[in-house]
Enzyme design. Structure first.
Site, PDB file in Angstrom:
ATOM      1  NE  ARG A 154      -2.150  56.755  73.192  1.00 31.76           N
ATOM      2  CZ  ARG A 154      -2.695  56.521  74.390  1.00 31.76           C
ATOM      3  NH1 ARG A 154      -2.334  57.251  75.418  1.00 31.76           N
ATOM      4  NH2 ARG A 154      -3.588  55.565  74.535  1.00 31.76           N
ATOM      5  CG  ASN A 155       7.803  61.068  74.049  1.00 22.76           C
ATOM      6  OD1 ASN A 155       8.262  61.341  72.948  1.00 22.76           O
ATOM      7  ND2 ASN A 155       8.227  61.647  75.159  1.00 22.76           N
ATOM      8  CE  LYS A 211       9.825  58.853  77.715  1.00 26.26           C
ATOM      9  NZ  LYS A 211       9.064  58.391  78.884  1.00 26.26           N
ATOM     10  CG  ASP A 257       8.637  57.794  84.756  1.00 25.57           C
ATOM     11  OD1 ASP A 257       7.751  58.270  84.016  1.00 25.57           O
ATOM     12  OD2 ASP A 257       9.040  58.380  85.768  1.00 25.57           O
ATOM     13  CG  PHE A 317      12.746  64.283  73.590  1.00 27.17           C
ATOM     14  CD1 PHE A 317      13.684  63.299  73.312  1.00 27.17           C
ATOM     15  CD2 PHE A 317      11.957  64.127  74.729  1.00 27.17           C
ATOM     16  CE1 PHE A 317      13.832  62.192  74.148  1.00 27.17           C
ATOM     17  CE2 PHE A 317      12.094  63.017  75.567  1.00 27.17           C
ATOM     18  CZ  PHE A 317      13.036  62.056  75.268  1.00 27.17           C
ATOM     19  N   GLY A 318      12.919  67.303  74.954  1.00 29.75           N
ATOM     20  CA  GLY A 318      13.024  67.577  76.384  1.00 29.75           C
ATOM     21  C   GLY A 318      14.157  68.540  76.693  1.00 29.75           C
ATOM     22  NE  ARG A 371      13.965  56.981  76.727  1.00 28.56           N
ATOM     23  CZ  ARG A 371      14.351  58.265  76.745  1.00 28.56           C
ATOM     24  NH1 ARG A 371      15.201  58.740  75.861  1.00 28.56           N
ATOM     25  NH2 ARG A 371      13.862  59.080  77.644  1.00 28.56           N
TER      26      ARG A 371
HETATM   27  P1  IMP Z   1       8.092  60.646  81.142  1.00 26.42           P
HETATM   28  O1  IMP Z   1       7.422  60.541  79.812  1.00 26.42           O
HETATM   29  O2  IMP Z   1       7.170  60.777  82.286  1.00 26.42           O
HETATM   30  O3  IMP Z   1       9.121  59.560  81.330  1.00 26.42           O
HETATM   31  O4  IMP Z   1       8.846  62.051  81.131  1.00 26.42           O
HETATM   32  C1  IMP Z   1      10.112  62.149  80.678  1.00 26.42           C
HETATM   33  C2  IMP Z   1      10.515  63.620  80.657  1.00 26.42           C
HETATM   34  O5  IMP Z   1      11.880  63.683  81.074  1.00 26.42           O
HETATM   35  C3  IMP Z   1      10.473  64.155  79.232  1.00 26.42           C
HETATM   36  O6  IMP Z   1       9.280  64.838  78.997  1.00 26.42           O
HETATM   37  C4  IMP Z   1      11.672  65.076  79.200  1.00 26.42           C
HETATM   38  O7  IMP Z   1      11.316  66.312  79.732  1.00 26.42           O
HETATM   39  C5  IMP Z   1      12.652  64.399  80.154  1.00 26.42           C
HETATM   40  N1  IMP Z   1      13.522  63.444  79.424  1.00 26.42           N
HETATM   41  C6  IMP Z   1      13.533  62.100  79.529  1.00 26.42           C
HETATM   42  N2  IMP Z   1      14.444  61.563  78.703  1.00 26.42           N
HETATM   43  C7  IMP Z   1      15.008  62.586  78.052  1.00 26.42           C
HETATM   44  C8  IMP Z   1      16.002  62.658  77.050  1.00 26.42           C
HETATM   45  O8  IMP Z   1      16.532  61.657  76.546  1.00 26.42           O
HETATM   46  N3  IMP Z   1      16.317  63.889  76.634  1.00 26.42           N
HETATM   47  C9  IMP Z   1      15.745  65.018  77.134  1.00 26.42           C
HETATM   48  N4  IMP Z   1      14.787  65.019  78.046  1.00 26.42           N
HETATM   49  C10 IMP Z   1      14.414  63.801  78.519  1.00 26.42           C
END
Ligand code: IMP
Length: 198
Positions: free
Chosen positions: A9-10, A13, A70, A154-155, A183
């Protein structure tokens, strides 16, 4: 048109996967099913957690391709942290901003001499009828800077400078990030696999 259900639901992504796959694919996600519980990411590896998410969604969806990603950031000077804990690095109720602040603080404690090398790592699990059909990974190498730059992505994007570039993922255009990201590298492998199964 081939269809893929993203077990997430992100919205960040989903936007990235749609942009990478293009209009040829019908991509949906789990926002249409708010009643389905979030999957607890109890795995020790990205592959374990991707499989948990893909299987949980596939068990409900059945005969369709389900894709779960993930992903996270591995910082060498922190022995690979935040790694599988990337989304919740700053603790309960973690936000992207809080996670970035903790990363800046943790690296500051190590001093300027500590290496800043890092990578984003993504594992995608593909499932159908509650069976894992494949696992695919992608990595992008780079380094972490000491203060945020850029509002895109993001992130940890505002702290990550990919190898060969001066700008962070937060500053680079989305199309540039999507052309080299962990990704997109994993997704390229997924697409090649799905073409053999079409
Ligand atoms: P997931 O949803 O458990 O896979 O958590 C992924 C986490 O890794 C995200 O909340 C971000 O903090 C970090 N992350 C994953 N991919 C990216 C990206 O493309 N850019 C920045 N942070 C990312």
């Amino acid at each position: 048109m081939p269809s893929l259900v993203l077990a997430t639901r992100n919205p960040h992504k989903v936007t990235e996967v749609r942009a990478i796959l293009g209009a040829e694919w019908n991509v949906t996600d789990l926002t249409a099913h708010p009643e389905w519980p979030d999957v607890e990411e109890t795995g020790a590896t990205f592959a374990d957690n991707a499989a948990l998410k893909a299987l949980a969604a596939s068990a409900r969806i059945g005969d369709a391709w389900v894709l779960a990603d993930d992903s996270g950031l591995e910082v060498d000077a922190l022995q690979g942290a935040p790694g599988v804990h990337s989304a919740r690095y700053s603790g309960t109720g973690a936000t992207d901003a809080g996670n970035r602040a903790r990363l800046i603080a943790d690296l500051a404690k190590l001093g300027a001499a500590a290496p800043r090398t890092a990578r984003f790592h993504c594992v995608i699990a593909l499932a159908r009828n509650a069976c894992i059909e494949g696992r695919f990974d992608g990595v992008v190498e780079g380094s972490i800077i000491d203060r945020e730059r850029g509002l895109g992505g993001f992130g940890y994007d505002a702290l990550f400078v990919p190898q060969g570039y001066q700008d962070t993922f937060g500053e680079l255009p989305a199309a540039v990030k999507n052309g080299m990201s962990h990704r997109s590298r994993a997704l390229t492998k997924v697409i090649a696999f799905l073409r053999t199964r079409a």
